[in-house]
Motif scaffolding. Structure first.
Motif, mmCIF file in Angstrom:
data_model
loop_
_atom_site.group_PDB
_atom_site.id
_atom_site.type_symbol
_atom_site.label_atom_id
_atom_site.label_comp_id
_atom_site.label_asym_id
_atom_site.label_seq_id
_atom_site.Cartn_x
_atom_site.Cartn_y
_atom_site.Cartn_z
ATOM 1 N N ILE A 1 0.835 -1.208 0.000
ATOM 2 C CA ILE A 1 0.000 0.000 0.000
ATOM 3 C C ILE A 1 0.864 1.252 0.000
ATOM 4 O O ILE A 1 0.605 2.202 -0.751
ATOM 5 N N MET A 2 1.900 1.268 0.820
ATOM 6 C CA MET A 2 2.733 2.460 0.936
ATOM 7 C C MET A 2 3.512 2.755 -0.343
ATOM 8 O O MET A 2 3.948 3.883 -0.563
ATOM 9 N N THR A 3 3.715 1.740 -1.173
ATOM 10 C CA THR A 3 4.458 1.948 -2.422
ATOM 11 C C THR A 3 3.542 1.965 -3.646
ATOM 12 O O THR A 3 4.030 1.969 -4.778
ATOM 13 N N SER A 4 2.220 1.944 -3.431
ATOM 14 C CA SER A 4 1.282 1.921 -4.561
ATOM 15 C C SER A 4 1.113 3.324 -5.128
ATOM 16 O O SER A 4 1.767 3.703 -6.100
ATOM 17 N N THR A 5 0.228 4.110 -4.553
ATOM 18 C CA THR A 5 0.045 5.502 -4.962
ATOM 19 C C THR A 5 0.070 6.371 -3.720
ATOM 20 O O THR A 5 -0.206 5.906 -2.610
ATOM 21 N N ARG A 6 0.381 7.641 -3.919
ATOM 22 C CA ARG A 6 0.443 8.548 -2.774
ATOM 23 C C ARG A 6 -0.923 8.656 -2.093
ATOM 24 O O ARG A 6 -1.016 8.660 -0.872
#
Length: 557
Positions: A382-387
């Motif tokens: 989640i943290m590396t998906s989209t801002r």
């Protein structure tokens, strides 16, 4: 048959779909062995959790057991999932702690009953699909926040033998943890931490030895035996009844209902969300058959009502126990029913030994449960998906820990919705195109404007500003063949654009209105805004020819 007769039959079919059926057990002849094994396995796993959640909520271990038994059977029979296992959960404990602190333990029974009625009504109104509107990052942020709170709620049990009941500290888990550490009995802490550590280590090691070993139960058993052999100051569960309490109707005074309605709405919302999420997860784990979200709500509401009649707490579908059920071979409702009967057997046969379990051991179980609720790979994804998704995840988790679970979900959904609308609005394209082929005198006075993508309330103003600000043109051709989603605001904006341009003496032609938009355009007045009905075209060459003829007449004049 009359319309009233057809409506009555339809209503009857709809009502029958929410009730138990013999079809719920059609797979039982093939799966009964696996169902029984899974039920016993889940019962063993659920025992320490039911005891722990009952204590952590500020009620009692008995309340947790009663809920797991009564609600477990009722939800299995009346619910919409073939494999859902229901009972007390950590998320519900998080909500109950402030209710107990504010209104007292006695209010929980009334809250449970009122919430049960609300959840039944939600199912009858067919609101079961609403959970699909909660984005994945919000769900995971919600889960992370719950895990943190469950972990922190165990700190008072480890710092003093007297910090058993809610109300001795703040209802906020963070503040309560700090207060309990400040007031800690440091002669007690080594014993309690040691007991919790033994349970945690065994829970870590047991699955590595064999997947089927119930690490939590083994850890609790070892700590209990050690506490009986060695003189320790560890507080224990205490005496448990050797039978279920007699059912009774909770007092529902109108004045009391008014005070408890908001807490009951919170409990009902959480029960619905958690149960539907659990049922959806279960349906994805194996071929367990479809689940009916509306019937699931009805079943969970009935389960909470039944729990209230026996002095229990609100019930929800339990994701962890449901997953254990499916992975252990459970395929019909018999598995969940068996799990509840195993817990009933514990009450009837071994309630006295269970009462000797140290509370610190239960705290260890719940701390490990909280840790296992959070998956590093999920957080990383989640943290590396989209801002936007990362922010929604973090906000939901922080609000869950700091304020309220339901408020956190609402804020998370609203934030995700705003971001989604903003992202969707950016997909609306407005561009000026050139006329293909040899140029004709006056073509510079013709503007071909292509509008594509979604045209709705969030993008309407931007489109209006870009198109209505055109200058030095005599004819505007609006190309709409690539237009996708259009709402009433977007359609009204098109009418405003046409009227604005026409007032300035600019002729507007429309090309390529799709059939799915035609009705909306006529109702909202888009087509009526055109100067002439002949200004609507199906293809671009015809529109360009008409525009050139208009320019030629203007130049000749």
């Amino acid at each position: 048959m009359s319309r009233a007769g057809r409506s009555a039959r339809s209503l009857a079919r709809s009502a029958r779909a929410l009730l138990p059926s013999i079809q719920d057990y059609r797979r039982l002849p093939r799966t009964w062995r696996g169902d029984l094994v899974a039920g016993v396995t889940v019962g063993i796993v659920a025992l320490p959790l039911a005891l722990g959640f009952g204590v952590s909520s500020g009620l009692s271990a008995e309340a947790g057991l009663v809920t797991a038994i009564v609600a477990g059977i009722l939800a299995a029979v009346f619910g919409g999932s073939n494999v859902q296992v229901s009972g007390p959960t950590g998320a519900m404990v998080v909500v109950l702690v402030p209710i107990v602190a504010t209104h007292g333990a006695g209010a929980v029974v009334a809250v449970t009953a009122i919430a049960g009625v609300i959840v039944i009504a939600a199912g009858a109104l067919r609101l079961g699909r609403a959970v699909s509107f909660i984005p994945w990052p919000v769900i995971e942020g919600f889960t992370l926040g719950i895990a943190v709170i469950i972990f922190l709620q165990q700190v008072p049990l480890l710092t003093s033998p007297h910090a058993v009941h809610a109300g001795e500290h703040s209802s906020n888990a963070i503040i309560a943890a700090v207060q309990s550490i400040t007031d800690a009995d440091w002669a007690y802490v080594p014993w309690s931490l040691g007991a919790a550590a033994i349970v945690a280590v065994i829970m870590l090691i047991a699955p590595r030895i064999h997947r089927a070993l119930p690490g939590s139960l083994i850890g609790i058993a070892i700590v209990t035996v050690l506490a009986l052999i060695v003189a320790t100051p560890l507080a224990t569960i205490g005496a448990l009844p050797s039978s279920l309490p007699a059912p009774f109707f909770p007092s529902l005074d109108p004045a009391v209902i008014g005070q408890l309605l908001l807490p009951a709405l919170t409990v009902a919302a959480l029960a619905a969300i958690e149960s539907l999420l659990s049922a959806r997860v279960a349906a994805s784990l194996a071929d367990t058959g479809p689940y009916d979200p509306d019937r699931e709500l009805v079943g969970q509401g009935i389960a909470s009502l039944g729990s209230a009649l026996f002095g229990g707490m609100p019930a929800t579908g339990a994701i962890a126990r449901t997953a254990v059920n499916v992975r252990s071979g459970g395929r019909t409702r018999v598995a969940a029913i068996t799990h509840a009967l195993v817990l009933l057997l514990v009450v009837l046969v071994i309630s006295q030994p269970v009462g000797a379990i140290p509370l610190a051991a239960l705290a260890g179980v719940l701390m490990m449960t909280a840790v296992r609720m959070v998956h590093a790979s999920t957080v990383r994804a989640i943290m590396t998906s989209t801002r936007a998704d990362a922010i929604a995840f973090v906000i939901t988790a922080l609000v869950t820990v700091s304020f309220d679970l339901i408020v956190a979900v609402i804020i998370g959904v609203l934030f995700a919705g705003v971001i989604a609308v903003r992202s969707l609005s950016r997909q609306t394209g407005v561009r000026r195109e050139t006329i293909n082929g040899p140029a004709v005198d006056g073509d510079e006075r013709i503007a071909i404007i292509a509008i594509d993508g979604p045209l709705f309330f969030a993008s309407a103003d931007r489109v209006f500003e870009q198109v209505a600000s055109l200058t030095d043109v005599w004819v505007v051709v609006l190309r709409m063949s690539q237009l996708e989603l259009v709402d009433a605001t977007g359609a009204r904006m098109l009418a405003d654009i046409i009227q604005s341009l026409e007032r300035r003496g600019i002729t507007v032609l429309i090309k390529g209105v799709q059939p799915l938009h035609d009705g909306l355009f006529r109702r909202v007045g888009v087509l009526d805004s055109l100067r002439h009905q002949n200004h609507l075209f199906a293809d671009l060459p015809a529109a360009i020819t008409h525009a050139r003829s208009h320019i030629a007449r203007e130049l000749a004049a």
